[in-house]
Design an enzyme around this catalytic site. Structure first.
Site, PDB file in Angstrom:
ATOM      1  N   ARG A 153       9.698  24.588  69.130  1.00  0.00           N
ATOM      2  CA  ARG A 153      11.025  24.259  69.674  1.00  0.00           C
ATOM      3  C   ARG A 153      10.967  24.449  71.176  1.00  0.00           C
ATOM      4  O   ARG A 153       9.982  24.962  71.723  1.00  0.00           O
ATOM      5  CB  ARG A 153      12.159  25.085  69.025  1.00  0.00           C
ATOM      6  CG  ARG A 153      11.809  26.362  68.365  1.00  0.00           C
ATOM      7  CD  ARG A 153      11.549  27.519  69.274  1.00  0.00           C
ATOM      8  NE  ARG A 153      12.466  27.601  70.380  1.00  0.00           N
ATOM      9  CZ  ARG A 153      12.120  28.038  71.563  1.00  0.00           C
ATOM     10  NH1 ARG A 153      10.879  28.402  71.803  1.00  0.00           N
ATOM     11  NH2 ARG A 153      12.993  28.090  72.537  1.00  0.00           N
ATOM     12  N   ALA A 188      12.577  21.928  74.580  1.00  0.00           N
ATOM     13  CA  ALA A 188      12.511  20.497  74.881  1.00  0.00           C
ATOM     14  C   ALA A 188      11.132  20.025  75.339  1.00  0.00           C
ATOM     15  O   ALA A 188      10.609  19.041  74.805  1.00  0.00           O
ATOM     16  CB  ALA A 188      13.582  20.132  75.917  1.00  0.00           C
ATOM     17  N   ARG A 220      14.836  15.707  65.695  1.00  0.00           N
ATOM     18  CA  ARG A 220      15.921  16.474  66.320  1.00  0.00           C
ATOM     19  C   ARG A 220      16.610  15.572  67.332  1.00  0.00           C
ATOM     20  O   ARG A 220      15.950  14.834  68.059  1.00  0.00           O
ATOM     21  CB  ARG A 220      15.410  17.753  66.999  1.00  0.00           C
ATOM     22  CG  ARG A 220      14.884  18.779  66.014  1.00  0.00           C
ATOM     23  CD  ARG A 220      14.735  20.149  66.653  1.00  0.00           C
ATOM     24  NE  ARG A 220      16.033  20.782  66.848  1.00  0.00           N
ATOM     25  CZ  ARG A 220      16.192  21.953  67.471  1.00  0.00           C
ATOM     26  NH1 ARG A 220      15.138  22.581  67.978  1.00  0.00           N
ATOM     27  NH2 ARG A 220      17.385  22.488  67.609  1.00  0.00           N
ATOM     28  N   ASP A 272      18.274  20.976  77.570  1.00  0.00           N
ATOM     29  CA  ASP A 272      17.714  20.049  76.592  1.00  0.00           C
ATOM     30  C   ASP A 272      18.022  18.592  76.938  1.00  0.00           C
ATOM     31  O   ASP A 272      17.237  17.708  76.624  1.00  0.00           O
ATOM     32  CB  ASP A 272      18.236  20.376  75.197  1.00  0.00           C
ATOM     33  CG  ASP A 272      17.525  21.583  74.618  1.00  0.00           C
ATOM     34  OD1 ASP A 272      16.559  21.387  73.872  1.00  0.00           O
ATOM     35  OD2 ASP A 272      17.915  22.726  74.931  1.00  0.00           O
TER      36      ASP A 272
END
Length: 340
Positions: free
Chosen positions: A49, A51, A83, A220
């Site tokens: 995880r 970005a 995602r 993000d």
């Protein structure tokens, strides 16, 4: 010191190995991915995880698709659905698309994506360090485990500490997934930076006591006016900083700016499982079946931002002018062309 990396690619084994961040800091477990679908699963389940790290993983997911004989179009579709919020995912996949059907070209481009992420993070760390001093608070995880191996906001903090500018770091636990408690604390200990873990609702108390000199955190997805989405709880910190007169900086590569969005109102917000709120590592902390909401991100408006730390330097208001100029300067290189 051994460098922390969230992934490694073994061409001989035709495998992308992901460090399972759900198990840190208690166990170091590497998850093998041998197809684009498995890479997408790793992204979706938060094995990897952050970005920038998601973007690199997606790029290598397309390499895996070529190695395993998957249809590139289907592999691309599966990875894009993993995602929805981090624009780096779509930026990396757009970079890979012109090379579909050519393994060596795909592999070269994936390596280029990773190398550029590393170079960008080193520049962000240098520029971010210059605006930090004293005691700094950060939220979620933006260190090497969330990126290409150097870090964005946390990279700036570590660099500022090495320069003698930052003396101490406050680490938000980052409920409900606890990335701050599990990952940022782990990274800062590895880096030898003095830090203290706090619960997310302690920040206002520390600010009121004058114990926070700046807040820096990740991003993000950012719109071209400076509105940005980041881990849930970021907006609250921005409001607190505004009230207390504390500098507030998002740090990000320009590839995290979505050039199609003029404001943050159209940034998609991922809704994750309620179980991540009602349980911690499988242990219930609420009555069984009790409803829980879990928006994974929130959007912070640009007018609460002091400056935006990028690889080109720190951008200042008005952001609807400084951000497009920075993107235009990147256009001759690798300007983001998100398509989510």
């Amino acid at each position: 010191m051994t460098r922390l990396l969230p992934f490694r690619f073994d061409q001989g084994e035709q495998t992308l190995w992901l460090l399972d961040q759900r198990k840190l800091p208690f166990e170091e477990v590497w998850v093998p991915c041998r197809s684009a679908a498995e890479a997408a699963q790793g992204i979706r389940d938060m094995v990897v995880r952050g970005a920038p790290a998601i973007g690199v993983t997606a790029a290598y997911g397309m390499v895996l698709a070529h190695l395993s004989g998957e249809d590139p179009a289907e592999a691309d579709r599966v990875l894009r659905q993993s995602r929805p919020t981090a624009v780096n995912l779509f930026y990396a996949l757009d970079r890979m698309k012109p090379h579909w059907g050519r393994l060596e070209a795909t592999l070269r481009e994936a390596r280029a994506v990773w190398e550029e992420v590393e170079q960008t993070e080193q520049a962000i760390s240098r520029h971010g360090a210059a605006v930090l001093k004293g005691q700094v608070l950060t939220h979620c995880n933006t260190g090497p485990l969330a990126t290409g191996g150097y870090g964005t906001a946390l990279g700036a903090i570590v660099e500022a500490y090495r320069q003698g500018r930052v003396t101490h770091v406050w680490v938000d636990e980052t409920r409900p997934y606890l990335q701050g408690a599990r990952l940022t604390a782990y990274e800062l200990r590895k880096a030898g930076v003095p830090a203290t873990l706090i619960t997310d609702n302690m920040a206002a108390h520390l600010m009121r006591k004058g114990q926070v000199d700046a807040v820096i955190l990740g991003t993000d997805r950012m719109a071209t006016n400076g509105d940005f989405a980041n881990k849930i709880g970021t907006y609250a910190l921005a409001v607190l900083c505004h009230y207390h007169g504390i500098p507030f900086y998002p740090a990000l590569p320009l590839s995290s700016v979505d050039p199609r969005l003029s404001s943050g109102k159209d940034i998609p917000i991922e809704e994750r499982s309620a179980l991540e709120v009602t349980t911690i590592r499988g242990i219930p902390i609420a009555p069984e079946g009790f409803p829980a909401a879990h928006p994974a991100f929130d959007v912070t408006p640009h007018y609460l931002i002091t400056g935006i730390v990028t690889e080109q330097g720190v951008l200042y208001p008005p952001f609807d002018e400084s951000l497009p100029r920075a993107l235009a300067r990147s256009a001759g290189g690798r300007a983001p062309v998100a398509d989510s």
